[in-house]
Design an enzyme around this catalytic site. Sequence first.
Site, PDB file in Angstrom:
ATOM      1  N   GLY A  10     -12.257  -0.112   3.333  1.00  0.00           N
ATOM      2  CA  GLY A  10     -13.496  -1.355   3.152  1.00  0.00           C
ATOM      3  C   GLY A  10     -11.818  -2.555   2.648  1.00  0.00           C
ATOM      4  O   GLY A  10     -10.709  -1.631   1.313  1.00  0.00           O
ATOM      5  N   ASP A  11     -12.392  -3.756   2.307  1.00  0.00           N
ATOM      6  CA  ASP A  11     -11.136  -4.503   1.861  1.00  0.00           C
ATOM      7  C   ASP A  11     -12.301  -5.987   1.916  1.00  0.00           C
ATOM      8  O   ASP A  11     -13.231  -5.499   1.707  1.00  0.00           O
ATOM      9  CB  ASP A  11      -9.918  -4.567   2.185  1.00  0.00           C
ATOM     10  CG  ASP A  11      -8.932  -5.592   1.317  1.00  0.00           C
ATOM     11  OD1 ASP A  11      -8.406  -5.575   0.163  1.00  0.00           O
ATOM     12  OD2 ASP A  11      -8.907  -6.530   1.493  1.00  0.00           O
TER      13      ASP A  11
ATOM     14  N   LYS B  59      -2.793  -0.838   6.605  1.00  0.00           N
ATOM     15  CA  LYS B  59      -3.415  -1.910   6.006  1.00  0.00           C
ATOM     16  C   LYS B  59      -4.236  -2.627   8.148  1.00  0.00           C
ATOM     17  O   LYS B  59      -3.503  -2.595   8.736  1.00  0.00           O
ATOM     18  CB  LYS B  59      -3.040  -2.735   5.767  1.00  0.00           C
ATOM     19  CG  LYS B  59      -3.849  -3.701   5.012  1.00  0.00           C
ATOM     20  CD  LYS B  59      -4.617  -3.130   3.314  1.00  0.00           C
ATOM     21  CE  LYS B  59      -5.827  -3.611   3.186  1.00  0.00           C
ATOM     22  NZ  LYS B  59      -6.328  -2.908   1.054  1.00  0.00           N
TER      23      LYS B  59
ATOM     24  N   LYS C 259       1.670   1.477  -3.683  1.00  0.00           N
ATOM     25  CA  LYS C 259       0.837   2.154  -4.176  1.00  0.00           C
ATOM     26  C   LYS C 259       0.073   3.167  -4.080  1.00  0.00           C
ATOM     27  O   LYS C 259      -0.219   4.742  -5.076  1.00  0.00           O
ATOM     28  CB  LYS C 259      -0.757   0.739  -3.882  1.00  0.00           C
ATOM     29  CG  LYS C 259      -1.859   1.521  -4.542  1.00  0.00           C
ATOM     30  CD  LYS C 259      -2.697   0.629  -4.311  1.00  0.00           C
ATOM     31  CE  LYS C 259      -2.711  -0.992  -3.757  1.00  0.00           C
ATOM     32  NZ  LYS C 259      -3.428  -2.241  -3.525  1.00  0.00           N
TER      33      LYS C 259
ATOM     34  N   GLN D 244       0.467  -1.535   0.093  1.00  0.00           N
ATOM     35  CA  GLN D 244      -0.127  -0.104   0.166  1.00  0.00           C
ATOM     36  C   GLN D 244       1.424   1.216   0.196  1.00  0.00           C
ATOM     37  O   GLN D 244       0.160   2.685  -0.501  1.00  0.00           O
ATOM     38  CB  GLN D 244      -1.096   0.442   1.526  1.00  0.00           C
ATOM     39  CG  GLN D 244      -1.827   1.179   1.582  1.00  0.00           C
ATOM     40  CD  GLN D 244      -3.281   0.698   0.507  1.00  0.00           C
ATOM     41  OE1 GLN D 244      -3.533  -0.606   0.838  1.00  0.00           O
ATOM     42  NE2 GLN D 244      -4.072   1.000   0.108  1.00  0.00           N
TER      43      GLN D 244
END
Length: 451
Positions: free
Chosen positions: A170-171, A131, A119, A116
């Site tokens: 969210g994930d 995360k 990214k 992340q």
Amino acid sequence: MGNTNTALQTQAIYERVAQLNANEPEFLQAVKEFLDTVYPAVEENEAYQKLNILDRILEPEQLVQFRVPWVDDAGNVQVNRGYRVHFNSAIGPYKGGLRFHPTVTASVVKFLGFEQVFKNALTGLPIGGGKGGANFDPKGKSDMEIMRFCQSFMSELYRHIGENTDVPAGDINVGGREIGFLFGQYKRLKHSNDAGVLTGKGLTYGGSLARTEATGYGLVYLTDEMLKDKGLSFKDATVVVSGSGNVAIYAIQKAQELGAKVVACSDSTGYIYDAEGIDVSVLQDCKEVKRARLTEYVAQRPQAVYSEGSVWDIDIDYTVALPSATQNEIDLTLAKKLVSHGVKAVAEGANMPTSLEGVAYFQENGVLFAPAKAANAGGVATSALEMSQNSQRLSWTFEEVDEKLKEIMQDIYKTISDTAKEYGKEDDLVTGANIAGFKKVADAMVSQGIV
Ligand code: NDP
């Protein structure tokens, strides 16, 4: 430091990290891919070497693990394990999703948090990497059980997050329903309506239009750039997608809008093949409304066929693969199968869905390959747009957000493809994405001293 020397030093760094994190295979897989590709950028930069950027970037700033007790509908006390990793805040507040799935461990959260960081840097927006999640299985749970779990999870998480500190989203298995419950509990505990503390919120309380669609649409926008760059296109292409959740549904919708025929998608038990093309409204009814298995799709579209097993075992020829379920779904054997079926492009909607050997095989066989940290960055980019709207207390239209998302994905493709060329690795978008993301974060770390 010479090239071989740098390669040796990065190998030594990998070995140290492997020793320190011995039981964390997913984290080590992400670290290995990163170290194997970024060393030319370290090699040419004295400050990165002197300030030991690599060792520092591989160590999360904080990792919290906590107990999540809750009471099920039968009155039994259940206990799960929650996590939040604050990986890197050099370019902005930690930002990254929450995953509720029985496979969530510190290793999974750390691999996701690590990816992340880069990214988020690639989006060009000021967001650091984090995360979190829990080893909670929402399958078969009632809405009230989900609510009680989310409230208990937030009762600890709220201490570690904030609009300017850490902004979760969210994930897997954390969508609009869960974000609503989490936000409700955060607001109650803080006695403050800090809309910017979570993204993926409902539209009536600070959510952004197009956030739901953003990861899937963004995946297709970036893939479209990659295809066009090589004289290919989604028009009339046959496409296979894995998963049938948030990312998969909107990737299917956008790919079909661009003229592709998406013939298969999956869930954790099996996959459907619909030769006429997946009907997205039926898929949404099964998955988003009924929260049912894919067998429900076949019940509504009898011409479709349901099979058990992995969608990547499907025996049809197709051009584009969009893995959008979970990590390591495509190993070397399946990568070979995709190539034998004529696949020309693979773009990762999920995080790390392809094993290291699978990625190498695609690259050796001339398959265009877009790694997750670039290909699925549209979700977090739009989350950052939600944060901007929250801080300005206004709402942009769907078209405005979608247009910004498209521009961001086009820019990401250009950045990673230019970076790959600059480092003599034309078409190696894994190297392009890792180096471009890394340099942005590393430069900020250099400016901020040893912290
Ligand atoms: P959802 O929960 O909406 O959907 C996940 C889908 O993948 C479901 O079809 C699920 O099947 C399947 N799946 C999950 N775990 C497994 C497994 N272990 N084996 C096989 N199938 C599995 O999640 P998302 O669509 O949000 O996320 C999918 C991927 O995309 C993840 O890797 C996530 O990290 C990544 N991602 C998501 C973003 C977002 O904005 N949502 C942003 C960037 C990346 P079943 O229902 O049977 O469990």
